[in-house]
Design an enzyme around this catalytic site. Sequence first.
Site, PDB file in Angstrom:
ATOM      1  N   HIS A   1       1.000  -1.198   0.283  1.00  0.00           N
ATOM      2  CA  HIS A   1      -0.055  -0.027  -0.059  1.00  0.00           C
ATOM      3  C   HIS A   1       0.961   1.269  -0.083  1.00  0.00           C
ATOM      4  O   HIS A   1       1.258   1.913   1.159  1.00  0.00           O
ATOM      5  CB  HIS A   1      -0.823  -0.101   1.237  1.00  0.00           C
ATOM      6  CG  HIS A   1      -2.082   0.825   1.361  1.00  0.00           C
ATOM      7  ND1 HIS A   1      -3.214   0.661   1.826  1.00  0.00           N
ATOM      8  CD2 HIS A   1      -1.867   2.095   0.690  1.00  0.00           C
ATOM      9  CE1 HIS A   1      -3.933   2.012   1.629  1.00  0.00           C
ATOM     10  NE2 HIS A   1      -3.501   2.516   0.994  1.00  0.00           N
TER      11      HIS A   1
ATOM     12  N   ARG B   1       2.220   8.529  -6.139  1.00  0.00           N
ATOM     13  CA  ARG B   1       1.841   9.623  -6.879  1.00  0.00           C
ATOM     14  C   ARG B   1       2.349   9.953  -8.354  1.00  0.00           C
ATOM     15  O   ARG B   1       2.401  10.970  -8.768  1.00  0.00           O
ATOM     16  CB  ARG B   1       2.178  10.736  -6.043  1.00  0.00           C
ATOM     17  CG  ARG B   1       2.160  10.800  -4.349  1.00  0.00           C
ATOM     18  CD  ARG B   1       0.493  11.014  -4.066  1.00  0.00           C
ATOM     19  NE  ARG B   1       0.478  11.128  -2.733  1.00  0.00           N
ATOM     20  CZ  ARG B   1      -0.630  10.950  -2.186  1.00  0.00           C
ATOM     21  NH1 ARG B   1      -1.890  10.062  -2.756  1.00  0.00           N
ATOM     22  NH2 ARG B   1      -0.860  10.965  -0.879  1.00  0.00           N
TER      23      ARG B   1
ATOM     24  N   ASP C   1       0.773   2.198   3.788  1.00  0.00           N
ATOM     25  CA  ASP C   1      -0.168   3.445   3.430  1.00  0.00           C
ATOM     26  C   ASP C   1       0.844   4.527   3.381  1.00  0.00           C
ATOM     27  O   ASP C   1       0.299   5.490   4.032  1.00  0.00           O
ATOM     28  CB  ASP C   1      -1.263   3.443   4.301  1.00  0.00           C
ATOM     29  CG  ASP C   1      -2.241   4.555   3.602  1.00  0.00           C
ATOM     30  OD1 ASP C   1      -2.188   4.715   2.574  1.00  0.00           O
ATOM     31  OD2 ASP C   1      -2.803   5.205   4.470  1.00  0.00           O
TER      32      ASP C   1
ATOM     33  N   HIS D   1       2.403  14.194   0.892  1.00  0.00           N
ATOM     34  CA  HIS D   1       2.142  15.273   0.501  1.00  0.00           C
ATOM     35  C   HIS D   1       3.103  16.320   0.591  1.00  0.00           C
ATOM     36  O   HIS D   1       3.923  16.257   1.681  1.00  0.00           O
ATOM     37  CB  HIS D   1       0.568  15.682   1.160  1.00  0.00           C
ATOM     38  CG  HIS D   1      -0.337  14.860   0.727  1.00  0.00           C
ATOM     39  ND1 HIS D   1      -1.234  14.953  -0.208  1.00  0.00           N
ATOM     40  CD2 HIS D   1      -1.078  14.036   1.647  1.00  0.00           C
ATOM     41  CE1 HIS D   1      -1.948  14.019  -0.106  1.00  0.00           C
ATOM     42  NE2 HIS D   1      -2.003  13.338   1.138  1.00  0.00           N
TER      43      HIS D   1
ATOM     44  N   GLY E   1      -2.841  12.120   5.069  1.00  0.00           N
ATOM     45  CA  GLY E   1      -1.872  11.057   4.466  1.00  0.00           C
ATOM     46  C   GLY E   1      -0.610  11.426   5.310  1.00  0.00           C
ATOM     47  O   GLY E   1      -0.108  12.459   5.555  1.00  0.00           O
TER      48      GLY E   1
END
Length: 453
Positions: free
Chosen positions: A59, A63, A306, A310, A326
């Site tokens: 996971h 991007r 996960d 950003h 995130g």
Amino acid sequence: MLDWLIEGARLADRDGLWDVGVAGGRIALVRPSCGRETAAGRRVFAAGRLLLPGLVDAHVHTRDPGYPWKEDFGTASRAAAAGGVTTILAMPNTNPPMTGAAAIQMARREAEKKSVVSSFLVGGACASRPQAIRGMKAAGAVALDVYDDLFGAGTETWLSMFLEAKKEGLPLCFYLMDGAMERFCRERQRARGKAPWEVIAGATDAETEAASIARIFPLAAYLQAPAVIRMVSTKKAVEMIRCMKRLYPDAPVCAEACLSYLFLTREDFRRQGAAAHVHPPLRGEEDVRALWEGLFDGTLDYIASDHAPHAQEEKERPKLEDCASGIAGLEVMLPLLLDAAKRGEFGLSDLIRLCCEAPARIYGLSGKGAIGEGMDADLVLADWNGERTVPARGRFTRGAATPYAGRRLTGWPVFTMCRGRLVFGDGTPDGVEAAEAGLPPESGGKEEEGWKS
Ligand SMILES: [Zn+2]
């Protein structure tokens, strides 16, 4: 002749010290360490450090393509290597999104150009176009994520999604986030005059997760269509999955736990705000304990990062609700886990099972997830003696400040190898010099007590 010989390493699942040889990108030799001369291009003196199969992280938001200011395959894969991860599954919320064969092929080309670790792709399956699933496997997908809110859709849509995914031979992965329920919960929190962080923290609740699980299991069992439940975060969801696995023992359903929900709580979100803003939101101590119990008793099947980076400015907007959710977790994945193992919270054999073997098996990644002759030479050598503080920013990821900053952790990778190629070495950006020179025994660790396998 061997390309590499790693001498005197401790393996997680075997007593004593071992030598591991690598040739042609694969593990060619695993033997008890005996000081015997064996011809090898390069030698590494492990000095009792821990040698693990590279972690398989199912996971990861790379991007790429589309959001280079957040991350790309180059930065994500270097962050992975630094965090002991040698295989990643790249998530489909890219631009263009990987919701069709052509977009998957495009992402695959980017991965081939830039990634230093083994990268596999997850296609996005849309409720409005279940037939677009066809051809995704041939394009390079190893799994399908339900890309939009399936919980607002009728049974016909559920049936065709499951059947198309089964026909394609790929597991269908679900998020337990019901959009309508989420909006309802958020409004209710607002109406009660809650603080912004509490509105977010209460925006998806355990009932949403539990109700979703109840819908997935019976269909997966009836259709015998493989499914994965992603990002389990609450105690109720764990108990629901436990109960469903009992009710439907033949349901081909697996469940994922993510780092954030194992190592952070709602309290971190309250204190740190945007840095610890993740979706679903962080939960309470009791939930964290339930997730670990679920991992030990087989209710939950594997651990993923996960990794969801950003840019700093996307995390630092004036209003918390406008900040991107995130957390970039790849670079601290192995240290977080090994540190927990060292504290006795779980065993090294659990770590191998949950972070290597199980994800490799569930997503059909042959050659991955174990140290054995003939397997891919995906290896990570970790230092279990020294402690180091997690820096505010990662070395390789473009992701913003991490909520783990300031934690003292042990178990940092010294070097990481993927298919026989060195992809991370401590101290230098790519570490080639350090590892080629061999690791001097005096800087390495003595065998330590207190490790539970
Ligand atoms: Zn995610």
